[in-house]
Design an enzyme around this catalytic site. Sequence first.
Site, PDB file in Angstrom:
ATOM      1  N   CYS A 104     -11.304  -6.944  22.291  1.00 31.17           N
ATOM      2  CA  CYS A 104     -10.651  -6.198  21.515  1.00 31.17           C
ATOM      3  C   CYS A 104      -9.762  -5.210  21.802  1.00 31.17           C
ATOM      4  O   CYS A 104      -9.132  -4.680  21.106  1.00 31.17           O
ATOM      5  CB  CYS A 104     -11.982  -5.360  19.937  1.00 31.17           C
ATOM      6  N   GLN A 131     -19.412  -5.878  14.051  1.00 26.06           N
ATOM      7  CA  GLN A 131     -17.705  -6.611  13.858  1.00 26.06           C
ATOM      8  C   GLN A 131     -17.516  -6.266  12.586  1.00 26.06           C
ATOM      9  O   GLN A 131     -18.274  -6.430  11.253  1.00 26.06           O
ATOM     10  CB  GLN A 131     -17.720  -7.346  14.007  1.00 26.06           C
ATOM     11  N   CYS A 156      -7.977   1.315  -1.010  1.00 28.34           N
ATOM     12  CA  CYS A 156      -7.852   1.402   0.393  1.00 28.34           C
ATOM     13  C   CYS A 156      -7.649  -0.272   0.604  1.00 28.34           C
ATOM     14  O   CYS A 156      -8.296  -0.689  -0.127  1.00 28.34           O
ATOM     15  CB  CYS A 156      -8.393   1.518   1.345  1.00 28.34           C
ATOM     16  N   CYS A 161      -2.597   0.500   9.145  1.00 31.96           N
ATOM     17  CA  CYS A 161      -1.811  -0.402   9.081  1.00 31.96           C
ATOM     18  C   CYS A 161      -0.279  -0.102   9.442  1.00 31.96           C
ATOM     19  O   CYS A 161       0.007  -0.304   9.123  1.00 31.96           O
ATOM     20  CB  CYS A 161      -1.819  -1.284   7.479  1.00 31.96           C
ATOM     21  N   PHE A 177     -23.183  -5.097  26.795  1.00 34.19           N
ATOM     22  CA  PHE A 177     -22.781  -4.862  25.230  1.00 34.19           C
ATOM     23  C   PHE A 177     -22.814  -5.200  23.638  1.00 34.19           C
ATOM     24  O   PHE A 177     -22.248  -5.465  23.263  1.00 34.19           O
ATOM     25  CB  PHE A 177     -20.965  -4.106  25.814  1.00 34.19           C
ATOM     26  N   CYS A 205       0.807  -1.400  -0.237  1.00 31.85           N
ATOM     27  CA  CYS A 205      -0.151  -0.035   0.175  1.00 31.85           C
ATOM     28  C   CYS A 205       0.980   1.371   0.273  1.00 31.85           C
ATOM     29  O   CYS A 205       1.593   1.447   0.978  1.00 31.85           O
ATOM     30  CB  CYS A 205      -0.926  -0.174   1.274  1.00 31.85           C
TER      31      CYS A 205
HETATM   32  C1  SAM Z   1     -17.149  -3.777  20.853  1.00 36.76           C
HETATM   33  S1  SAM Z   1     -18.944  -3.980  20.378  1.00 36.76           S
HETATM   34  C2  SAM Z   1     -19.834  -4.934  20.219  1.00 36.76           C
HETATM   35  C3  SAM Z   1     -21.014  -4.535  20.033  1.00 36.76           C
HETATM   36  C4  SAM Z   1     -21.710  -6.543  19.986  1.00 36.76           C
HETATM   37  N1  SAM Z   1     -21.478  -7.860  20.498  1.00 36.76           N
HETATM   38  C5  SAM Z   1     -21.116  -6.756  18.363  1.00 36.76           C
HETATM   39  O1  SAM Z   1     -20.662  -7.665  18.408  1.00 36.76           O
HETATM   40  O2  SAM Z   1     -21.837  -6.810  17.767  1.00 36.76           O
HETATM   41  C6  SAM Z   1     -19.138  -2.844  22.116  1.00 36.76           C
HETATM   42  C7  SAM Z   1     -20.666  -2.238  22.105  1.00 36.76           C
HETATM   43  O3  SAM Z   1     -20.944  -1.530  23.241  1.00 36.76           O
HETATM   44  C8  SAM Z   1     -21.535  -0.574  23.258  1.00 36.76           C
HETATM   45  N2  SAM Z   1     -21.226   0.707  23.750  1.00 36.76           N
HETATM   46  C9  SAM Z   1     -20.073   1.621  23.758  1.00 36.76           C
HETATM   47  N3  SAM Z   1     -19.830   2.783  25.008  1.00 36.76           N
HETATM   48  C10 SAM Z   1     -21.442   2.236  26.102  1.00 36.76           C
HETATM   49  C11 SAM Z   1     -21.806   2.485  27.085  1.00 36.76           C
HETATM   50  N4  SAM Z   1     -20.968   3.197  27.481  1.00 36.76           N
HETATM   51  N5  SAM Z   1     -22.357   1.593  27.447  1.00 36.76           N
HETATM   52  C12 SAM Z   1     -23.463   1.307  26.477  1.00 36.76           C
HETATM   53  N6  SAM Z   1     -22.383   0.595  25.845  1.00 36.76           N
HETATM   54  C13 SAM Z   1     -21.617   1.169  25.228  1.00 36.76           C
HETATM   55  C14 SAM Z   1     -21.213   0.371  21.421  1.00 36.76           C
HETATM   56  O4  SAM Z   1     -22.802   0.851  21.080  1.00 36.76           O
HETATM   57  C15 SAM Z   1     -20.924  -0.889  20.943  1.00 36.76           C
HETATM   58  O5  SAM Z   1     -22.208  -1.187  20.186  1.00 36.76           O
END
Ligand code: SAM
Length: 390
Positions: free
Chosen positions: A347, A222, A167, A91, A252, A78
């Site tokens: 993550c 994701q 990209c 990256c 979450f 890239c």
């Molecule tokens: C890593 S993602 C995982 C989402 C889901 N498990 C998926 O696989 O698509 C983290 C999630 O946490 C939510 N999030 C971030 N900050 C937050 C908060 N302060 N309170 C509640 N949810 C939150 C985000 O909106 C997001 O949907």
Amino acid sequence: MKLKRDQSSSQFIAQVRDLSLQGLGVVDHPEGRVYFVPGVWPGDEGEFVIESQSKTYGFARLQKLIKASAERRSQIPCPYQGHSPDSCGGCPWMLATDMSQLRAKEQLLRSQLKRQGFSPGEDFEIGPIWPSPQALGYRNRAQFKTDGQKLGFVSAQSQELVEVEDCLVLSPQNRQTLRELRAQLPRADWRPQPGRRWSSLDIDEDLKASEVVANRRRPFRQGNSSQNQRMRQWLRDSLSPQSRSAPVLELFCGSGNFTQVISELGFQTVWAVEGRGQALENLKALRLAGVQTMELDLLAKGSVGPMAQSASSSQILVLDPPREGFPALKHWLPHFPHWQDIYYISCEMGGWGRDAATLREAGFALRQVQPLDQFPQTPYLEILSHFQKI
Ligand SMILES: C[S@@+](CC[C@H](N)C(=O)[O-])C[C@H]1O[C@@H](n2cnc3c(N)ncnc32)[C@H](O)[C@@H]1O
């Protein structure tokens, strides 16, 4: 810690001995201080220039590569890769071969486990990393920045907009969307709002270029579809021996990516909690059996209160927090005395390591750790983990 810009002409020669959790090279100054350097790989020998430092560590840049690591690529595919002010910086690990990136991620995870006092092999399993089927062309979503004239990414190094024509980590469909968006430039309605430097353009494989609207944030998804299928399968396999009458709390949950797996397995009671209303609307639209949703800012002080009232009987916890992990976990644990199994998808190694140590102190044993590479060419690593009350 306060870092001072070094005034002296401090150059030194060293070999990169390691990588930090953030993916920077680690070099030792001949006088003992440790420096973190972007754009290098273990085994590189180079001349470094100190950029800033504290009492114990500092940041430096590579001035001259004297001998390249055997794990470097012969050619970086890239043109925007690099660590100069006009490189995109998205990256940072593309300079190394795909295989050595995977080895480095495994090694970083092992070091993090050791640092937190866990010893693989004694009481838990650590699987070999699951590589992404595609090392390029995997990203199903991205966010560009634009000022209405130019379109690209914000450079990690200079914080300036770096225009990109293509990209390579984007999926073919998203690369096409990028081309179509660029063809629309200049666009007055993409100019930044007052007080902002750029507008954002969220793209996604479910969206045509004509449907992209400036500054309309899309709910989390994701970023690598095939690796997401593996994560879902891991959760399915891990949960399947559990009794379907055990109540499940999922924190979450986003738009229900994992909630769907839990519901389809037949768990009778599932509380799914998320902070973004739009994501919860997507989840509700799935009409999943047994699932009750709740909108809550889980990182806010006192968020445990409403959950402790409604979900204190939960026995299984599934959580997939954002990068900061779930620092409030230690305050939540006393309110959920029935938690027996915790499936923690992470993550970010730093936050996960801290939370894993919290769980161990609360009497949970780490049973399984499965690393998965969702974002090749970057230092990011997904950790799929299972903790069990002893
Ligand atoms: C890593 S993602 C995982 C989402 C889901 N498990 C998926 O696989 O698509 C983290 C999630 O946490 C939510 N999030 C971030 N900050 C937050 C908060 N302060 N309170 C509640 N949810 C939150 C985000 O909106 C997001 O949907």
